[in-house]
Each structure stands twice: as C-alpha cells, then as structure tokens.
Design a protein around this motif. Structure first.
Motif, mmCIF file in Angstrom:
data_model
loop_
_atom_site.group_PDB
_atom_site.id
_atom_site.type_symbol
_atom_site.label_atom_id
_atom_site.label_comp_id
_atom_site.label_asym_id
_atom_site.label_seq_id
_atom_site.Cartn_x
_atom_site.Cartn_y
_atom_site.Cartn_z
ATOM 1 N N THR A 184 -3.211 8.046 6.179
ATOM 2 C CA THR A 184 -2.652 8.754 5.035
ATOM 3 C C THR A 184 -2.166 7.750 3.996
ATOM 4 O OG1 THR A 184 -0.404 8.786 5.930
ATOM 5 C CG2 THR A 184 -1.875 10.599 6.570
ATOM 6 N N PRO A 185 -2.004 8.178 2.738
ATOM 7 C CA PRO A 185 -1.459 7.267 1.718
ATOM 8 C C PRO A 185 -0.103 6.695 2.111
ATOM 9 C CG PRO A 185 -2.403 9.201 0.671
ATOM 10 C CD PRO A 185 -2.430 9.472 2.141
ATOM 11 N N GLN A 186 0.732 7.505 2.778
ATOM 12 C CA GLN A 186 2.052 7.022 3.186
ATOM 13 C C GLN A 186 1.931 5.908 4.223
ATOM 14 O OE1 GLN A 186 1.137 10.207 3.038
ATOM 15 N NE2 GLN A 186 2.394 10.983 1.346
ATOM 16 N N GLU A 187 0.992 6.052 5.141
ATOM 17 C CA GLU A 187 0.792 5.029 6.175
ATOM 18 C C GLU A 187 0.259 3.732 5.572
ATOM 19 O OE1 GLU A 187 -0.188 8.415 9.595
ATOM 20 O OE2 GLU A 187 -1.803 7.346 8.576
ATOM 21 N N ILE A 188 -0.642 3.864 4.616
ATOM 22 C CA ILE A 188 -1.185 2.672 3.950
ATOM 23 C C ILE A 188 -0.101 1.967 3.144
ATOM 24 C CG2 ILE A 188 -2.799 1.890 2.166
ATOM 25 C CD1 ILE A 188 -4.740 4.043 3.109
ATOM 26 N N ILE A 189 0.735 2.747 2.430
ATOM 27 C CA ILE A 189 1.813 2.167 1.632
ATOM 28 C C ILE A 189 2.813 1.436 2.522
ATOM 29 C CG2 ILE A 189 3.817 2.769 0.208
ATOM 30 C CD1 ILE A 189 2.101 4.989 -1.042
ATOM 31 N N ALA A 190 3.083 2.008 3.711
ATOM 32 C CA ALA A 190 4.041 1.377 4.622
ATOM 33 C C ALA A 190 3.566 0.001 5.070
ATOM 34 C CB ALA A 190 4.270 2.277 5.833
ATOM 35 N N CYS A 191 2.247 -0.168 5.227
ATOM 36 C CA CYS A 191 1.688 -1.438 5.712
ATOM 37 C C CYS A 191 1.269 -2.378 4.590
ATOM 38 C CB CYS A 191 0.479 -1.163 6.616
ATOM 39 S SG CYS A 191 0.865 -0.303 8.151
ATOM 40 N N LEU A 192 1.169 -1.871 3.364
ATOM 41 C CA LEU A 192 0.635 -2.669 2.259
ATOM 42 C C LEU A 192 1.393 -3.978 2.009
ATOM 43 C CD1 LEU A 192 -1.539 -2.845 0.107
ATOM 44 C CD2 LEU A 192 -0.051 -1.543 -1.439
ATOM 45 N N PRO A 193 2.743 -4.014 2.082
ATOM 46 C CA PRO A 193 3.429 -5.294 1.864
ATOM 47 C C PRO A 193 2.986 -6.383 2.843
ATOM 48 C CG PRO A 193 4.990 -3.489 1.732
ATOM 49 C CD PRO A 193 3.703 -2.903 2.227
ATOM 50 N N PHE A 194 2.652 -5.982 4.070
ATOM 51 C CA PHE A 194 2.213 -6.950 5.069
ATOM 52 C C PHE A 194 0.778 -7.409 4.796
ATOM 53 C CE2 PHE A 194 5.512 -4.347 6.942
ATOM 54 C CZ PHE A 194 6.364 -5.294 7.488
ATOM 55 N N GLU A 200 -1.452 -13.674 0.726
ATOM 56 C CA GLU A 200 -0.679 -14.771 0.129
ATOM 57 C C GLU A 200 -0.586 -15.975 1.062
ATOM 58 O OE1 GLU A 200 2.232 -11.709 -2.382
ATOM 59 O OE2 GLU A 200 3.009 -12.872 -0.696
ATOM 60 N N ILE A 201 -0.468 -15.714 2.361
ATOM 61 C CA ILE A 201 -0.349 -16.803 3.333
ATOM 62 C C ILE A 201 -1.686 -17.495 3.557
ATOM 63 C CG2 ILE A 201 0.106 -17.325 5.763
ATOM 64 C CD1 ILE A 201 2.253 -15.120 5.687
ATOM 65 N N VAL A 202 -2.734 -16.702 3.754
ATOM 66 C CA VAL A 202 -4.060 -17.264 4.068
ATOM 67 C C VAL A 202 -4.694 -17.900 2.832
ATOM 68 C CG1 VAL A 202 -6.380 -16.697 4.904
ATOM 69 C CG2 VAL A 202 -4.374 -15.627 5.954
ATOM 70 N N LYS A 203 -4.473 -17.303 1.664
ATOM 71 C CA LYS A 203 -5.066 -17.772 0.396
ATOM 72 C C LYS A 203 -6.585 -17.927 0.513
ATOM 73 C CE LYS A 203 -0.988 -20.375 -1.117
ATOM 74 N NZ LYS A 203 -0.141 -20.082 0.080
ATOM 75 N N PRO A 204 -7.290 -16.857 0.841
ATOM 76 C CA PRO A 204 -8.747 -16.955 0.965
ATOM 77 C C PRO A 204 -9.399 -17.133 -0.403
ATOM 78 C CG PRO A 204 -8.084 -14.663 1.069
ATOM 79 C CD PRO A 204 -6.809 -15.475 1.028
ATOM 80 N N ASN A 239 3.266 -13.100 -6.024
ATOM 81 C CA ASN A 239 3.452 -14.402 -5.378
ATOM 82 C C ASN A 239 2.173 -15.230 -5.286
ATOM 83 O OD1 ASN A 239 6.217 -13.930 -4.866
ATOM 84 N ND2 ASN A 239 5.704 -12.730 -3.060
ATOM 85 N N LEU A 240 1.054 -14.704 -5.766
ATOM 86 C CA LEU A 240 -0.183 -15.483 -5.779
ATOM 87 C C LEU A 240 -0.254 -16.293 -7.067
ATOM 88 C CD1 LEU A 240 -2.914 -13.030 -4.389
ATOM 89 C CD2 LEU A 240 -2.255 -15.232 -3.394
ATOM 90 N N LEU A 241 -0.463 -17.587 -6.938
ATOM 91 C CA LEU A 241 -0.539 -18.443 -8.126
ATOM 92 C C LEU A 241 -1.749 -18.102 -8.982
ATOM 93 C CD1 LEU A 241 0.485 -21.895 -6.590
ATOM 94 C CD2 LEU A 241 1.903 -20.277 -7.877
ATOM 95 N N CYS A 242 -2.845 -17.719 -8.324
ATOM 96 C CA CYS A 242 -4.035 -17.286 -9.052
ATOM 97 C C CYS A 242 -4.679 -16.130 -8.299
ATOM 98 C CB CYS A 242 -5.027 -18.444 -9.223
ATOM 99 S SG CYS A 242 -5.581 -19.168 -7.685
ATOM 100 N N PRO A 243 -5.358 -15.226 -8.996
ATOM 101 C CA PRO A 243 -5.975 -14.076 -8.330
ATOM 102 C C PRO A 243 -7.037 -14.503 -7.326
ATOM 103 C CG PRO A 243 -5.922 -13.792 -10.719
ATOM 104 C CD PRO A 243 -5.576 -15.217 -10.447
#
Length: 285
Positions: A184-194, A200-204, A239-243
């Motif tokens: 559901t949209p609510q479930e996706i929103i709950a996990c989106l910050p992670f 941001e951590i992996v920087k692919p 927090n990403l320096l570049c897209p």
C-alpha cells in the motif's frame, strides 16, 4: 463429517487466494458496539410513536474513551512517520541500516512477515536494483529475489556480464505483504526513508527500479512502467551531493508472466550496460 480430502482441498483453496497467515484461532466480533437490528420474525408497529433507531446510530456518537484512543493512534502514526527519517539518517553503513530496520516498528507488514528482507549483493556496487517487495521464498530465507523472479534476474544480469556479487538488490518495502499483494502507499511511505538512505550510503552510479510500483515511488512519476522504461531519470535526495541516474525496467515476475516483453527487457539491459561502460571510460584513471 468433513473428510481429510475435503479439509485439504479447503486449505489449498485458501492458499491459492492468498490466505496464508493465521491471525487468531477464534472469530472476533468487530461490530459489537453497534446496535443489532431486530430479528426478522419480530413484528414492528409502523404506527407506533416509538421510532426505530438505525442499527448504525450509535456509530455517530463517540465516547470520550474512543476519542482518546483514536487520538493516541493518530499521534502514534504521526510520530512513526516523523521518526523514520531520523532513524534512517542515523545509519552510516548498510549494516547500520539493517540494524535500524530490525528495531523499526513503523511498518505494519513487520507484524505478519517471517523475516526482514533487506539487501543482497555488493554494498559497494555501481548498480542498485530495487524491486517492489519480498515474496514467499524471500520471506522464508530473508534475502531479496531468491524465488523464480530472482532466478530470472540472475540470468538477465549474466546477459550483460554481471552477477549478484557485482550489484546490490533491495525492495521498496522490507517485509512481505500477505498473499504477495502490492504494498500500500502507506507501507511504501513508511519504508521510503530507509530506501533513500540506502541509496545515499551506497552511492551507486545507476539506480534501476524494477516494476511500476518501484519506479513511481522512487522517481515520483505517475506513468505506467511501459512508458517509463527505456528512459533516463534523476533520483535525488537532500543528502545526495549529485543525482543518481535511473532507468526503470519491467519486474522479472512480470516477465515470467509476459514473455512477449522480454525483448524490451533485453533492450533495457543493453541500455544499462552501455551507460555503465560510458561512465567507466569517463572516470579518471
């Protein structure tokens, strides 16, 4: 008396329609506060001056205890949404993010899932694949894309010279939706910050959403995957320096059901391989 064969058939039917979780052994009356209608055989005097109250009349008035409970639930939901970005931001590595998710209770899917299904592959990968959500096999094993769609994904990667050890794989939600339904949209929103913190951590160098649900939630697009695939987008966070450049693809589970789209998927894979080669050539020695 119901035979063992009949009982087995009933159980198999429930599994086919997605009823695969036992919540309680006894039925729960969730409308016990509502006034029941009079039995059908009870005569009603339409000429009587006493009016017959609607069976749902009591639902219009809420007791102070019910209002207080609703306010507490609403506040808890707001606090969860507010705290998720803070919890995710505190993680400085993929392992930190995994530990944060193990202690995070803001997604209701966690209550019915067997295992957390976070990432698989190389934490330093140049390509990050993000699907929709874990399935039954992923839930059992605690790893993303290990079922039939995962086998196809590995073949797709091999066709452009990649393996699971060359990429990182995750999902938009980290616990299996019951019956493999769409999150559901609510479930996706709950996990989106992670999910955002993972990027941001992996920087692919390249982000590949697999399927329409992942593409829409990550890229903020409203078009279907058929119109989004084969195009390049930019994934951004504060927090990403570049897209991070991103191109959506069909989900492997969809390709298993719709083999006619495999040609388009092959073209998308070639697009990813070409972009990756160009970026490696342009990288400083």
């Amino acid at each position: 008396m119901t035979s063992h064969i009949q009982l087995r058939s009933i159980l198999e039917w429930h599994q086919l329609v997605g009823v695969d979780e036992t919540i309680t052994s006894k039925p729960v009356n969730r409308v016990s506060d509502l006034e029941l209608q009079p039995p059908l055989d009870t005569p009603i005097n339409l000429k009587s001056s006493v009016s017959v109250e609607s069976p749902f009349a009591k639902s219009k008035t809420t007791s102070p205890d019910s209002r207080k409970k609703a306010e507490l639930i609403s506040k808890s939901s707001r606090d969860t949404l507010q705290s998720a970005p803070d919890i995710a931001a505190s993680a400085n590595s993929v392992e930190d993010l995994r530990i944060a998710l193990e202690n995070f209770d803001g997604c209701t899917l966690k209550k019915t899932a067997t295992n957390l299904v976070f990432v698989d592959g190389n934490d330093s990968a140049e390509i990050l694949f993000i699907g929709e959500g874990p399935g039954a096999e992923e839930d059992r094993r605690g790893r993303p894309f290990v079922g039939p769609s995962g086998i196809l994904l590995e073949k797709m990667l091999a066709s452009i010279g990649l393996t699971r050890s060359n990429v990182l794989i995750s999902n938009t939600v980290f616990w299996r939706p019951p019956g493999n339904r769409t999150p559901t949209p609510q479930e996706i929103i709950a996990c989106l910050p992670f999910v955002e913190r993972l990027v941001e951590i992996v920087k692919p160098k390249i982000l590949v959403p697999l399927g329409g649900a992942a593409a829409k939630s990550l890229l903020g697009e409203t078009q279907g995957i058929g119109r989004l695939r084969g195009r390049w987008f930019e994934f951004k966070t504060p927090n990403l320096l570049c897209p991070v450049i991103s191109t959506p693809m069909f989900h492997p589970a969809y390709l298993l059901r719709t083999s006619t789209q495999k040609r388009a998927a092959w073209n998308d894979l070639r697009l990813v391989r070409k972009k990756l080669d160009e970026m490696q050539l342009d990288a400083p020695a």
